[in-house]
Design a protein around this motif. Structure first.
Motif, PDB file in Angstrom:
ATOM      1  N   ASN A  51     -36.690  86.629  18.612  1.00 60.53           N
ATOM      2  CA  ASN A  51     -36.442  85.186  18.642  1.00 60.53           C
ATOM      3  C   ASN A  51     -37.122  84.481  19.804  1.00 60.53           C
ATOM      4  O   ASN A  51     -37.500  83.314  19.691  1.00 60.53           O
ATOM      5  CB  ASN A  51     -34.934  84.910  18.696  1.00 60.53           C
ATOM      6  N   LYS A  52     -37.282  85.169  20.908  1.00 59.68           N
ATOM      7  CA  LYS A  52     -37.815  84.541  22.118  1.00 59.68           C
ATOM      8  C   LYS A  52     -39.296  84.847  22.371  1.00 59.68           C
ATOM      9  O   LYS A  52     -39.995  84.039  22.984  1.00 59.68           O
ATOM     10  CB  LYS A  52     -37.003  84.988  23.342  1.00 59.68           C
ATOM     11  N   LEU A  53     -39.765  86.002  21.932  1.00 56.66           N
ATOM     12  CA  LEU A  53     -41.112  86.435  22.327  1.00 56.66           C
ATOM     13  C   LEU A  53     -42.134  86.433  21.197  1.00 56.66           C
ATOM     14  O   LEU A  53     -43.334  86.341  21.448  1.00 56.66           O
ATOM     15  CB  LEU A  53     -41.053  87.839  22.941  1.00 56.66           C
ATOM     16  N   ALA A  54     -41.688  86.548  19.960  1.00 59.47           N
ATOM     17  CA  ALA A  54     -42.639  86.661  18.851  1.00 59.47           C
ATOM     18  C   ALA A  54     -43.435  85.366  18.682  1.00 59.47           C
ATOM     19  O   ALA A  54     -42.897  84.264  18.794  1.00 59.47           O
ATOM     20  CB  ALA A  54     -41.916  86.989  17.555  1.00 59.47           C
ATOM     21  N   LEU A  55     -44.720  85.519  18.404  1.00 62.14           N
ATOM     22  CA  LEU A  55     -45.596  84.402  18.053  1.00 62.14           C
ATOM     23  C   LEU A  55     -46.146  84.695  16.659  1.00 62.14           C
ATOM     24  O   LEU A  55     -46.914  85.645  16.479  1.00 62.14           O
ATOM     25  CB  LEU A  55     -46.738  84.272  19.067  1.00 62.14           C
ATOM     26  N   HIS A  56     -45.707  83.927  15.670  1.00 57.40           N
ATOM     27  CA  HIS A  56     -46.077  84.193  14.271  1.00 57.40           C
ATOM     28  C   HIS A  56     -45.755  85.630  13.890  1.00 57.40           C
ATOM     29  O   HIS A  56     -46.454  86.227  13.068  1.00 57.40           O
ATOM     30  CB  HIS A  56     -47.559  83.895  14.041  1.00 57.40           C
ATOM     31  N   GLY A 103     -30.361 100.679   8.556  1.00 56.11           N
ATOM     32  CA  GLY A 103     -30.324 100.002   7.267  1.00 56.11           C
ATOM     33  C   GLY A 103     -30.170  98.500   7.379  1.00 56.11           C
ATOM     34  O   GLY A 103     -30.003  97.808   6.369  1.00 56.11           O
ATOM     35  N   ASP A 104     -30.293  97.974   8.585  1.00 58.30           N
ATOM     36  CA  ASP A 104     -30.110  96.538   8.845  1.00 58.30           C
ATOM     37  C   ASP A 104     -31.382  95.784   8.445  1.00 58.30           C
ATOM     38  O   ASP A 104     -32.458  96.011   9.013  1.00 58.30           O
ATOM     39  CB  ASP A 104     -29.804  96.346  10.326  1.00 58.30           C
ATOM     40  N   GLN A 105     -31.267  94.867   7.489  1.00 56.71           N
ATOM     41  CA  GLN A 105     -32.407  94.110   6.985  1.00 56.71           C
ATOM     42  C   GLN A 105     -33.124  93.342   8.081  1.00 56.71           C
ATOM     43  O   GLN A 105     -34.331  93.080   7.983  1.00 56.71           O
ATOM     44  CB  GLN A 105     -31.942  93.153   5.893  1.00 56.71           C
ATOM     45  N   PHE A 106     -32.398  92.972   9.130  1.00 57.88           N
ATOM     46  CA  PHE A 106     -33.013  92.238  10.238  1.00 57.88           C
ATOM     47  C   PHE A 106     -34.260  92.955  10.748  1.00 57.88           C
ATOM     48  O   PHE A 106     -35.284  92.323  11.030  1.00 57.88           O
ATOM     49  CB  PHE A 106     -31.996  92.076  11.383  1.00 57.88           C
ATOM     50  N   TYR A 107     -34.167  94.271  10.882  1.00 57.84           N
ATOM     51  CA  TYR A 107     -35.285  95.026  11.448  1.00 57.84           C
ATOM     52  C   TYR A 107     -36.470  95.094  10.482  1.00 57.84           C
ATOM     53  O   TYR A 107     -37.628  95.022  10.907  1.00 57.84           O
ATOM     54  CB  TYR A 107     -34.831  96.438  11.838  1.00 57.84           C
ATOM     55  N   LEU A 108     -36.200  95.234   9.195  1.00 61.48           N
ATOM     56  CA  LEU A 108     -37.305  95.224   8.230  1.00 61.48           C
ATOM     57  C   LEU A 108     -37.976  93.852   8.213  1.00 61.48           C
ATOM     58  O   LEU A 108     -39.201  93.752   8.126  1.00 61.48           O
ATOM     59  CB  LEU A 108     -36.811  95.590   6.834  1.00 61.48           C
ATOM     60  N   ASP A 109     -37.177  92.792   8.330  1.00 62.19           N
ATOM     61  CA  ASP A 109     -37.762  91.451   8.384  1.00 62.19           C
ATOM     62  C   ASP A 109     -38.657  91.296   9.610  1.00 62.19           C
ATOM     63  O   ASP A 109     -39.747  90.705   9.535  1.00 62.19           O
ATOM     64  CB  ASP A 109     -36.654  90.395   8.402  1.00 62.19           C
ATOM     65  N   ALA A 110     -38.203  91.825  10.741  1.00 63.16           N
ATOM     66  CA  ALA A 110     -38.998  91.729  11.975  1.00 63.16           C
ATOM     67  C   ALA A 110     -40.287  92.529  11.858  1.00 63.16           C
ATOM     68  O   ALA A 110     -41.363  92.080  12.281  1.00 63.16           O
ATOM     69  CB  ALA A 110     -38.172  92.217  13.163  1.00 63.16           C
ATOM     70  N   ALA A 111     -40.195  93.737  11.285  1.00 62.06           N
ATOM     71  CA  ALA A 111     -41.389  94.562  11.086  1.00 62.06           C
ATOM     72  C   ALA A 111     -42.341  93.901  10.101  1.00 62.06           C
ATOM     73  O   ALA A 111     -43.571  93.953  10.262  1.00 62.06           O
ATOM     74  CB  ALA A 111     -40.987  95.948  10.594  1.00 62.06           C
ATOM     75  N   THR A 112     -41.796  93.266   9.071  1.00 60.21           N
ATOM     76  CA  THR A 112     -42.625  92.573   8.080  1.00 60.21           C
ATOM     77  C   THR A 112     -43.347  91.393   8.716  1.00 60.21           C
ATOM     78  O   THR A 112     -44.535  91.158   8.444  1.00 60.21           O
ATOM     79  CB  THR A 112     -41.754  92.098   6.904  1.00 60.21           C
ATOM     80  N   ASP A 113     -42.648  90.643   9.557  1.00 62.75           N
ATOM     81  CA  ASP A 113     -43.293  89.536  10.271  1.00 62.75           C
ATOM     82  C   ASP A 113     -44.467  90.048  11.104  1.00 62.75           C
ATOM     83  O   ASP A 113     -45.540  89.422  11.154  1.00 62.75           O
ATOM     84  CB  ASP A 113     -42.290  88.833  11.184  1.00 62.75           C
ATOM     85  N   ALA A 114     -44.257  91.179  11.794  1.00 62.26           N
ATOM     86  CA  ALA A 114     -45.330  91.750  12.610  1.00 62.26           C
ATOM     87  C   ALA A 114     -46.510  92.169  11.743  1.00 62.26           C
ATOM     88  O   ALA A 114     -47.680  91.939  12.082  1.00 62.26           O
ATOM     89  CB  ALA A 114     -44.801  92.938  13.409  1.00 62.26           C
ATOM     90  N   ALA A 115     -46.212  92.780  10.600  1.00 64.76           N
ATOM     91  CA  ALA A 115     -47.279  93.190   9.689  1.00 64.76           C
ATOM     92  C   ALA A 115     -48.046  91.985   9.158  1.00 64.76           C
ATOM     93  O   ALA A 115     -49.284  92.006   9.060  1.00 64.76           O
ATOM     94  CB  ALA A 115     -46.693  94.002   8.533  1.00 64.76           C
ATOM     95  N   LEU A 116     -47.346  90.922   8.831  1.00 63.38           N
ATOM     96  CA  LEU A 116     -48.013  89.722   8.316  1.00 63.38           C
ATOM     97  C   LEU A 116     -48.864  89.049   9.385  1.00 63.38           C
ATOM     98  O   LEU A 116     -49.906  88.448   9.077  1.00 63.38           O
ATOM     99  CB  LEU A 116     -46.972  88.743   7.763  1.00 63.38           C
TER     100      LEU A 116
END
Length: 481
Positions: A51-56, A103-116
Motif C-alpha cells: 500500500n505504501k511502496l508499490a508503484l503500479h 491461501g490469502d488472496q491478498f498475496y496473489l493479488d500483490a504478486a499479480t500486480d508485480a507481474a503486470l
C-alpha cells in the motif's frame, strides 16, 4: 496451493495495536512465535509494502523512511521501478510464497500486480532491461511491447534481470491456472524469446535484440595472441556469457518453466546449456571457466576492468549448475568436468581462504586492476583496488565438494533449516518488525547493491530484507502444516 479465500484488506490507518495484536507503538516486547502471530506479522508487513511502496505494482531496492527517496541502481525516478533483483520480481516471488503458505488472496493479488508491472515493461525483443519507467515521455523508457516506451530494445540476462522477470510471470501464470490473458501471453513471448537467444552450442549472450547467429561449436582454448592488448570485442555482450551467475539464473528459469509448461523445447535448452558448460571448460592447467568467450570459445575482454581471465565466481556457479542439470537429466557426462574444476578451486584459494575474481590465463596468478581516473591497468598487487567492484569472493569449495559427493552417491543434501534454526530466525524477524509494520535496515557503511555507500547509521527500508523475511515466515507456516 490452498484454495484462495477473499480477505478484506486492513488499512494501514487502523491502529497498529489492533492490526498486529501483539505490538504497541511504545513497547517493543518480545513476540511469542505462533502461527497466529506469524500470519498477522506477514499480513501487516505486506500491507505496508504493497500500500505504501508499490508503484503500479512494482518496487525498487531501497526506500527512505519518509518514503520521499527511492533507489534502484542509483536514484530512481518517480515513475520508475526496478526489474533487476532485489527489485520487483524478488518482492513478487515473496508474495507468491506467502500466498502458497496462507491461501490469502491478498498475496496473489500483490504478486499479480508485480507481474503486470513487468508485463508493462517487457521489451519488443521479449525480455527486460534493468528498470521500467511508466512515464512514456521519460528518457528512461525502453522499446516496450505495449508501444508506450522508446529507446533501446536490449533484453538482458545480466544480473538475472530477464530471468527473474520470467520466473515471476510464469509462476503467477500457473497460480492463475493460465487463465490471465496478459500474463500468459507475456510468459509465452518471453520464453520463446529466451529459447531463440540460445546459441546452437548451448550458450546464451548477455544481451539480445533478436535470434542469435548460428555458429558452429568449438571447445574452449587459450588465446594465441597477447590477450592483454589484443582480441577485444566491441559488442562483447553478443558473445557467449557466464558473467554474474548467468548459467545458474538461466538454468533455474528453464527448469521452472519446464516444470510448469512441460514444453520439450525447454528441457532440450537445459541440456544444451549443460553441453555448453562442458565444452567451455578451459584445459589444464586451468580446468575452469571465464566470464565471457568469443565465438572461437576463447576468453575475451568485457568492460575495461573485466579482462580475459579464469574466474572464481563463474567457476563456482558453473559447478553448481552442472550438478543441477545432472539431477534433472541423470546423464553422468554433466558431472565429468567437476572433479578437475574443484581441484583447481582448492589450489587457487588465496591465503585468507577467499578466491580472486580473476586469475591470469595459464599462469594462474591472481589478477587485479589499479585505477587512475578512468584508466585501468592490470596488476598482481591487491593493496589498492578500485572500490566499485568485487575483486575477491567467498570460496564455496567445501560446500561444492560436499554436494558433489552427495550427487555422485545419489543422495540429496539437506539444505532446509531445522525446525529449531527456523524458529530462531522467525523469532528475530517478529521482534524486528516495528510499530509501523516495517523492517528497518541500518547502514554500517557497507556498499549496498547498486549504490554508493550510505552514511553510517542511515536507516532505510530494503526490498531484499522484506522479501527474505516474508519467505522465511512463509516457510515457517508451511512447516507447521
Amino acid at each position: 496451493m490452498h484454495k484462495p479465500g477473499r480477505v478484506v484488506s486492513i488499512l494501514l490507518g487502523i491502529s497498529m495495536i489492533s492490526l498486529l495484536g501483539f505490538r504497541t507503538a511504545s513497547a517493543q516486547a518480545a513476540v511469542p512465535v505462533s502461527k497466529e502471530n506469524v500470519t498477522k506479522a506477514m499480513r501487516a508487513a505486506s500491507e505496508f509494502y504493497r500500500n505504501k511502496l508499490a508503484l503500479h505494482g512494482g518496487y525498487v531496492y531501497y526506500y527512505s523512511l519518509d518514503l520521499k527517496e527511492r533507489w534502484g541502481e542509483g536514484k530512481a525516478s518517480p515513475d520508475q521501478i526496478w526489474v533487476q533483483p532485489p527489485g520487483t520480481p524478488t518482492v513478487g516471488m515473496a508474495f507468491l510464497s506467502a500466498y502458497e503458505a496462507t491461501g490469502d488472496q491478498f498475496y496473489l493479488d500483490a504478486a499479480t500486480d508485480a507481474a503486470l508491472a513487468l508485463v508493462y515493461g517487457q521489451l519488443k525483443s521479449g525480455g527486460w532491461t534493468n528498470s521500467v519507467d511508466f512515464n512514456p515521455r521519460s528518457k528512461l523508457t525502453a522499446e516496450y511491447r505495449n508501444g508506450k516506451g522508446r529507446g533501446k530494445n536490449n533484453s538482458t540476462l545480466d544480473d538475472g534481470i530477464s530471468q527473474s522477470a520470467i520466473r515471476l510471470i510464469i509462476h503467477v501464470d500457473q497460480a492463475h491456472k493460465f487463465q490471465h490473458k496478459q500474463i500468459h501471453e507475456s510468459a509465452q513471448v518471453a520464453l520463446n524469446a529466451l529459447l531463440a537467444a540460445q546459441f546452437p552450442v548451448g550458450a546464451f549472450p548477455q544481451v539480445w535484440t533478436g535470434p542469435v547467429p548460428q555458429i558452429p561449436a568449438k571447445p574452449a582454448s587459450f588465446p594465441q595472441y597477447d590477450w592483454r592488448t589484443e582480441g577485444r570485442v566491441k559488442n562483447y555482450w553478443d558473445c557467449y556469457t557466464l558473467n554474474d551467475g548467468l548459467a545458474g539464473y538461466v538454468c533455474t528459469t528453464l527448469l521452472d518453466a519446464y516444470e510448469i509448461y512441460k514444453d520439450e523445447r525447454l528441457k532440450q535448452a537445459v541440456l544444451k546449456l549443460g553441453d555448453f558448460l562442458i565444452l567451455s571448460q578451459l584445459p589444464e592447467p586451468q580446468p575452469a571457466w571465464a566470464q565471457q568467450y568469443n565465438y572461437d570459445m576463447q576468453p575475451i575482454w568485457a568492460r575495461r576492468f573485466e579482462p580475459p581471465a579464469i574466474t572464481g565466481g563463474e567457476t563456482q556457479d558453473v559447478i553448481a549448475t552442472l550438478m543441477r542439470i545432472y539431477r534433472f537429466s541423470g546423464e553422468k557426462k554433466y558431472l565429468e568436468p567437476i572433479p578437475r574444476a574443484l581441484a583447481w578451486l582448492k589450489r587457487s584459494q588465496l591465503p585468507d581462504g577467499q578466491l580472486a575474481r580473476y586469475y591470469e590465463l595459464q599462469t594462474n596468478r591472481p589478477l587485479y586492476m589499479n585505477r587512475s581516473g578512468k584508466k585501468y591497468s592490470l596488476t598482481y598487487d591487491d593493496s589498492d583496488l578500485p572500490r566499485h567492484y568485487g575483486w575477491k569472493i567467498t570460496s564455496e569449495v567445501k560446500e561444492l565438494e560436499r554436494e558433489f559427493k552427495a550427487v555422485s552417491a545419489g543422495r540429496e543434501l539437506k539444505t532446509e533449516p531445522t525446525p529449531k534454526q527456523l524458529l530462531i530466525r522467525v523469532k528475530a524477524i517478529l521482534d524486528d518488525l516495528d510499530d509501523q509494520a516495517r523492517w528497518i535496515s541500518v547502514s554500517t557503511g557497507e556498499r549496498l547493491v547498486g549504490q554508493p555507500k550510505f552514511p553510517v547509521n542511515t536507516r532505510y527500508i530494503a526490498s531484499d530484507r522484506f522479501s527474505s523475511n516474508l519467505e522465511t515466515l512463509s516457510q515457517y507456516l508451511q512447516q507447521q502444516k
